[in-house]
Design a protein around this motif. Structure first.
Motif, PDB file in Angstrom:
ATOM      1  N   THR A   1       0.920  -1.044  -0.039  1.00 27.59           N
ATOM      2  CA  THR A   1      -0.086   0.010  -0.088  1.00 27.59           C
ATOM      3  C   THR A   1       0.765   1.310   0.057  1.00 27.59           C
ATOM      4  N   ARG A   2       2.264   1.220  -0.077  1.00 33.72           N
ATOM      5  CA  ARG A   2       2.884   2.155   0.069  1.00 33.72           C
ATOM      6  C   ARG A   2       2.878   2.809  -1.378  1.00 33.72           C
ATOM      7  N   GLY A   3       2.578   4.192  -1.377  1.00 36.51           N
ATOM      8  CA  GLY A   3       2.361   4.733  -2.419  1.00 36.51           C
ATOM      9  C   GLY A   3       1.200   4.659  -3.276  1.00 36.51           C
ATOM     10  N   ASN A   4       0.245   3.944  -2.405  1.00 37.78           N
ATOM     11  CA  ASN A   4      -0.938   3.253  -3.314  1.00 37.78           C
ATOM     12  C   ASN A   4      -2.156   3.677  -2.212  1.00 37.78           C
ATOM     13  N   PRO A   5      -2.779   4.815  -2.060  1.00 42.78           N
ATOM     14  CA  PRO A   5      -3.857   5.393  -1.028  1.00 42.78           C
ATOM     15  C   PRO A   5      -4.921   4.398  -1.498  1.00 42.78           C
ATOM     16  N   THR A   6      -5.230   4.002  -2.434  1.00 42.15           N
ATOM     17  CA  THR A   6      -6.378   3.328  -2.812  1.00 42.15           C
ATOM     18  C   THR A   6      -6.352   1.986  -1.897  1.00 42.15           C
ATOM     19  N   MET A   7      -5.481   1.036  -1.971  1.00 41.05           N
ATOM     20  CA  MET A   7      -5.287   0.035  -1.502  1.00 41.05           C
ATOM     21  C   MET A   7      -5.119   0.039   0.082  1.00 41.05           C
ATOM     22  N   ALA A   8      -4.332   1.364   0.335  1.00 46.04           N
ATOM     23  CA  ALA A   8      -4.410   1.756   1.961  1.00 46.04           C
ATOM     24  C   ALA A   8      -5.876   1.616   2.493  1.00 46.04           C
ATOM     25  N   ASP A   9      -6.682   2.608   1.890  1.00 50.13           N
ATOM     26  CA  ASP A   9      -7.946   2.575   2.202  1.00 50.13           C
ATOM     27  C   ASP A   9      -8.837   1.269   2.374  1.00 50.13           C
ATOM     28  N   LYS A  10      -8.561   0.360   1.511  1.00 52.42           N
ATOM     29  CA  LYS A  10      -9.385  -0.849   1.269  1.00 52.42           C
ATOM     30  C   LYS A  10      -8.802  -1.816   2.487  1.00 52.42           C
ATOM     31  N   PHE A  11      -7.591  -1.824   2.828  1.00 53.92           N
ATOM     32  CA  PHE A  11      -7.058  -2.635   3.869  1.00 53.92           C
ATOM     33  C   PHE A  11      -7.648  -1.959   5.140  1.00 53.92           C
ATOM     34  N   ALA A  12      -7.466  -0.744   5.319  1.00 49.00           N
ATOM     35  CA  ALA A  12      -8.052   0.091   6.613  1.00 49.00           C
ATOM     36  C   ALA A  12      -9.566  -0.388   6.668  1.00 49.00           C
ATOM     37  N   GLU A  13     -10.190  -0.320   5.586  1.00 48.61           N
ATOM     38  CA  GLU A  13     -11.691  -1.001   5.912  1.00 48.61           C
ATOM     39  C   GLU A  13     -11.812  -2.291   6.492  1.00 48.61           C
ATOM     40  N   LEU A  14     -11.022  -3.110   5.659  1.00 50.77           N
ATOM     41  CA  LEU A  14     -11.106  -4.596   6.102  1.00 50.77           C
ATOM     42  C   LEU A  14     -10.502  -4.789   7.465  1.00 50.77           C
TER      43      LEU A  14
END
Length: 451
Positions: A418-431
């Motif tokens: 997720t480094r450098g990928n805010p979208t994937m960071a948001d998804k994992f945060a939601e999970l």
């Protein structure tokens, strides 16, 4: 068994009673015919001598009887003359006395003279009768002797005529037989003349086959595959099947009327070739050729100096030559049996060696095939090992790549993803907010945890 020594070559043959009896019978028949002929001639000579002696004796006795009768007749005549002279002297004396006394006693003297004359006549008649009877007896005896001589001559003539007719009949029959044979030979072809001799020999053999040669083979040679063949083949064997003797026969005859006469020498080479091709031990030429030859007319002629184990015989010696050869071969039968046994043993050893060589050859061939196939299998195994080695290396390379991939997968984290990928960071945060137990791990870690 009897031994016979050949007067020509000096070889001694041993023959059995049958062969010896045949040869003795032939010699005895020949000697009997010769002796019978000589005895007939001697009997004829004795008869002629007896007849001549009887004639001479009868003639001598007749001459002696005639001489005796002539002497007796002369004596009787002399006595008669003497009696006549005495009577004449007495008559003359009586006449003188009568003349002197005639005158004295004429009547008495006349009667006496008449009586004396009657007596004289009676004496002359008696003398004449005696002479006649003596002459008649002499003539009767002479006639009887002549009759006996004539009867002896007649008997001699009858005997001579009977013998002459008998021998003339025999000569005529023989001449007729010779003429018939000549006529038959003149009408026969050369092939038929030869076949006649063959039939004669076959008949003679079959006549004694059952008694003398019960196990023998005697048939015509019909095998002409080699281009030539003999006339007959004789083979004899014992109870064990071992061959005793084998003979190739050739029969040769020819007609009297042909211009070119063959010789026995013309057929010996061909007969030897036939003997060798048909595997026969002996060769015999039964020949009627060269009928005037003293050599071939003596009996069995050995021509082994020209060709081995070959003989020439006349037809009358056909059976004796078979008997002689068979009896001679019987002596060597024991050695033949032993030789056959040795040959059989040698053949067994040879067969064993051949089978051993065949086994060794087959084993070597099979070993070579198995060795080549084994080498092929080893080569295939080596190839398989190389292939498996390559497969192993490929598998090991794959495992290494998988380990490297696993190592790389272990190094992957959510933070790194997720480094450098805010979208994937948001998804994992939601999970994470939904499931607080979720740890921070790589997305493919679950997949490789069991490896």
């Amino acid at each position: 068994m009897h031994e016979i020594k050949c007067p020509h070559c000096g070889q001694t043959f041993t023959i059995d009673e049958v062969g010896y009896a045949d040869i003795v019978k032939q010699v005895r028949d020949s000697e009997f015919q010769q002796e019978l002929h000589e005895r007939l001639e001697l009997a004829e000579q004795d008869k002629r001598n007896a007849v001549e002696l009887a004639e001479t004796k009868v003639a001598s006795e007749l001459q002696k009887a005639a001489a005796a009768k002539d002497a007796e007749l002369q004596e009787l005549k002399a006595k008669l003359e003497q009696t006549k002279q005495e009577k004449q002297s007495a008559v003359e004396l009586s006449e003188a006395k009568l003349v002197n006394e005639l005158q004295k006693a004429a009547a008495t003297k006349d009667s006496e003279i008449q009586g004396m004359r009657a007596k004289l006549d009676a004496g002359e008649v008696a003398q004449r009768l005696a002479i006649t009877e003596a002459v008649g007896a002499v003539e009767k005896e002479r006639d009887e002797l002549k009759s006996g001589l004539a009867q002896a001559k007649l008997e001699k003539q009858l005997a001579e005529s009977s013998l002459k007719e008998k021998y003339e009949t025999q000569i005529k029959d023989r001449d007729d037989a010779i003429e018939r044979l000549r006529d038959m030979k003149a009408r026969l072809s050369t092939k038929m003349v030869g076949e006649t001799l063959e039939q004669h020999c076959e008949t003679e053999f079959n006549r004694i086959r059952a008694t003398a040669f019960p196990k023998a083979y005697f048939e015509k040679d019909n095998d002409s595959r080699t281009g030539s063949k003999g006339d007959y083949i004789f083979r004899d064997s014992d109870d064990a099947g071992t061959e005793i003797v084998s003979v190739m026969f050739e029969m040769k005859n020819e007609s009297d009327g042909i211009a070119t006469k063959h010789k026995n020498e013309d057929f010996l080479k061909e007969l030897d070739n036939d003997r060798a091709e048909k595997g026969c031990e002996y060769a015999v030429l039964v020949s009627m050729l060269e009928p005037d030859s003293e050599l071939y007319n003596t009996g069995i002629v050995d021509v082994s100096h020209r060709y081995p184990k070959m003989y020439v015989v006349r037809p009358q010696f056909f059976i004796p030559i078979i008997t002689v050869l068979r009896n001679a071969a019987m002596n060597s039968l024991k050695y033949k049996s032993e030789l056959a046994l040795v040959k059989a043993q040698s053949i067994d050893v040879t067969n064993f060696e051949d089978e051993l060589e065949s086994f060794k050859t087959g084993f070597a061939r099979n070993f070579d095939l198995a060795s080549r196939r084994f080498q092929t299998a080893v080569d295939e195994i080596d190839k398989s090992i190389d292939h498996l080695q390559k497969t192993k290396e490929a598998l090991l390379g794959t495992n290494r790549n998988l380990r490297l991939a696993n190592d790389k997968a272990q190094d992957v984290t959510i933070k790194k993803l997720t480094r450098g990928n805010p979208t994937m960071a948001d998804k994992f945060a939601e999970l994470k907010s939904v499931d607080p137990t979720v740890e921070e791990r790589s997305p493919g870690q679950e997949k490789y945890e069991g490896i």
